[in-house]
Motif scaffolding. Structure first.
Motif, PDB file in Angstrom:
ATOM      1  N   LEU A 234      -0.087   7.057  -6.914  1.00 23.25           N
ATOM      2  CA  LEU A 234      -1.495   7.466  -6.948  1.00 23.25           C
ATOM      3  C   LEU A 234      -1.675   8.929  -6.559  1.00 23.25           C
TER       4      LEU A 234
ATOM      5  N   PHE B  48      -0.480  10.414  -3.659  1.00 26.59           N
ATOM      6  CA  PHE B  48      -0.538  10.703  -2.236  1.00 26.59           C
ATOM      7  C   PHE B  48       0.868  10.676  -1.656  1.00 26.59           C
ATOM      8  N   ASP B  49       1.370  11.851  -1.268  1.00 25.89           N
ATOM      9  CA  ASP B  49       2.709  11.926  -0.686  1.00 25.89           C
ATOM     10  C   ASP B  49       2.606  12.183   0.809  1.00 25.89           C
ATOM     11  N   GLY B  50       3.749  12.088   1.483  1.00 34.65           N
ATOM     12  CA  GLY B  50       3.805  12.473   2.893  1.00 34.65           C
ATOM     13  C   GLY B  50       3.353  11.393   3.846  1.00 34.65           C
ATOM     14  N   ILE B  51       3.252  10.150   3.371  1.00 31.84           N
ATOM     15  CA  ILE B  51       2.914   9.051   4.275  1.00 31.84           C
ATOM     16  C   ILE B  51       4.117   8.119   4.317  1.00 31.84           C
ATOM     17  N   SER B  52       4.760   8.052   5.502  1.00 28.08           N
ATOM     18  CA  SER B  52       6.061   7.391   5.577  1.00 28.08           C
ATOM     19  C   SER B  52       5.954   5.909   5.893  1.00 28.08           C
ATOM     20  N   ASP B  53       4.809   5.465   6.404  1.00 28.58           N
ATOM     21  CA  ASP B  53       4.680   4.036   6.695  1.00 28.58           C
ATOM     22  C   ASP B  53       3.212   3.661   6.730  1.00 28.58           C
TER      23      ASP B  53
ATOM     24  N   VAL C 278       0.843  -1.198   0.000  1.00 29.15           N
ATOM     25  CA  VAL C 278       0.000   0.000   0.000  1.00 29.15           C
ATOM     26  C   VAL C 278       0.880   1.250   0.000  1.00 29.15           C
TER      27      VAL C 278
ATOM     28  N   LEU D 144      -7.905   9.243  -0.062  1.00 30.90           N
ATOM     29  CA  LEU D 144      -7.097   8.031  -0.247  1.00 30.90           C
ATOM     30  C   LEU D 144      -7.891   6.798   0.184  1.00 30.90           C
TER      31      LEU D 144
ATOM     32  N   ARG E 267      -7.090  14.700   2.501  1.00 36.88           N
ATOM     33  CA  ARG E 267      -6.334  13.863   1.567  1.00 36.88           C
ATOM     34  C   ARG E 267      -6.431  12.396   1.949  1.00 36.88           C
TER      35      ARG E 267
ATOM     36  N   PHE F  12      -5.952   0.012   8.877  1.00 31.14           N
ATOM     37  CA  PHE F  12      -4.716   0.545   8.314  1.00 31.14           C
ATOM     38  C   PHE F  12      -4.177   1.608   9.262  1.00 31.14           C
ATOM     39  N   GLU F  13      -2.897   1.520   9.597  1.00 37.85           N
ATOM     40  CA  GLU F  13      -2.240   2.546  10.396  1.00 37.85           C
ATOM     41  C   GLU F  13      -1.279   3.299   9.478  1.00 37.85           C
ATOM     42  N   LEU F  14      -1.534   4.582   9.280  1.00 40.46           N
ATOM     43  CA  LEU F  14      -0.699   5.403   8.396  1.00 40.46           C
ATOM     44  C   LEU F  14       0.145   6.345   9.239  1.00 40.46           C
ATOM     45  N   GLU F  15       1.449   6.357   8.984  1.00 43.36           N
ATOM     46  CA  GLU F  15       2.322   7.336   9.643  1.00 43.36           C
ATOM     47  C   GLU F  15       2.435   8.535   8.712  1.00 43.36           C
ATOM     48  N   VAL F  16       1.959   9.673   9.193  1.00 42.28           N
ATOM     49  CA  VAL F  16       1.884  10.864   8.353  1.00 42.28           C
ATOM     50  C   VAL F  16       3.014  11.814   8.738  1.00 42.28           C
ATOM     51  N   ASP F  17       3.805  12.235   7.746  1.00 41.55           N
ATOM     52  CA  ASP F  17       4.831  13.257   7.990  1.00 41.55           C
ATOM     53  C   ASP F  17       4.151  14.596   8.182  1.00 41.55           C
TER      54      ASP F  17
ATOM     55  N   PHE G 127      -8.934   4.103  -2.574  1.00 43.93           N
ATOM     56  CA  PHE G 127      -7.869   3.107  -2.657  1.00 43.93           C
ATOM     57  C   PHE G 127      -7.957   2.039  -1.556  1.00 43.93           C
ATOM     58  N   LEU G 128      -8.235   2.433  -0.329  1.00 45.48           N
ATOM     59  CA  LEU G 128      -8.235   1.450   0.761  1.00 45.48           C
ATOM     60  C   LEU G 128      -9.571   0.730   0.890  1.00 45.48           C
TER      61      LEU G 128
ATOM     62  N   ALA H 292       2.511   2.087  -3.249  1.00 44.03           N
ATOM     63  CA  ALA H 292       1.590   2.506  -4.316  1.00 44.03           C
ATOM     64  C   ALA H 292       1.156   3.955  -4.160  1.00 44.03           C
ATOM     65  N   LEU H 293       1.267   4.505  -2.941  1.00 45.80           N
ATOM     66  CA  LEU H 293       0.679   5.827  -2.682  1.00 45.80           C
ATOM     67  C   LEU H 293       1.267   6.947  -3.557  1.00 45.80           C
TER      68      LEU H 293
END
Lengths: 83, 83
Positions: free
Chosen positions: A31, A33-38, A24, B64, B60, B45-50, B68-69, A27-28
């Motif tokens: 698509l 979507f930036d700024g998501i590190s994990d 996932v 997403l 955003r 889903f756990e997203l780490e956001v910068d 997508f999810l 793929a971001l």
């Protein structure tokens, strides 16, 4: 009879590789979507419990999660009562 | 850079049959767990956001999740900021 909802979240332990979440995450940017590190992907169970959710019921659900919903060798779980 | 965690829960809509959850629910009495009238299984889903999780970032992430999810034909999703 009143019905309460208890949520059990099951996630891979942080030290365990998560290929679904990685797929996932990779793929971001493609698509847009930036700024998501994990990204980690896990499971969410919603249990409808008959009767009151007291300490005894929560202890039973914790035991259920530990023995049946999660593989505690590689997964962590959290039990929450939903209001 | 500070990193914040945003959680996206994706569950099948209530009117959609959930065979995974049903399989869990049917197994419970055999395993000695009574008093649970329904089980639904979904994804977390756990997203780490910068950077900061402001309204723009949440918008955003909602987009997403929607594109997508989750498959919004059969699934509902919820976006939550985790403290």
């Amino acid at each position: 009879m009143p019905v309460a909802r208890v949520v059990v979240d099951v996630m891979l332990k942080p030290e365990i590789l998560d290929p679904q979440g990685q797929a996932v995450q990779r793929a971001l940017p493609r698509l847009g979507f930036d700024g998501i590190s994990d990204v980690r992907q896990g499971k969410r169970f919603e249990l409808e419990v008959d009767g009151p959710v007291d300490d005894a019921a929560l202890a039973r659900i914790r035991q259920l999660a530990e023995t049946f919903l999660a593989n505690t060798v590689i997964e962590d779980f959290a039990v929450k009562v939903e209001s």
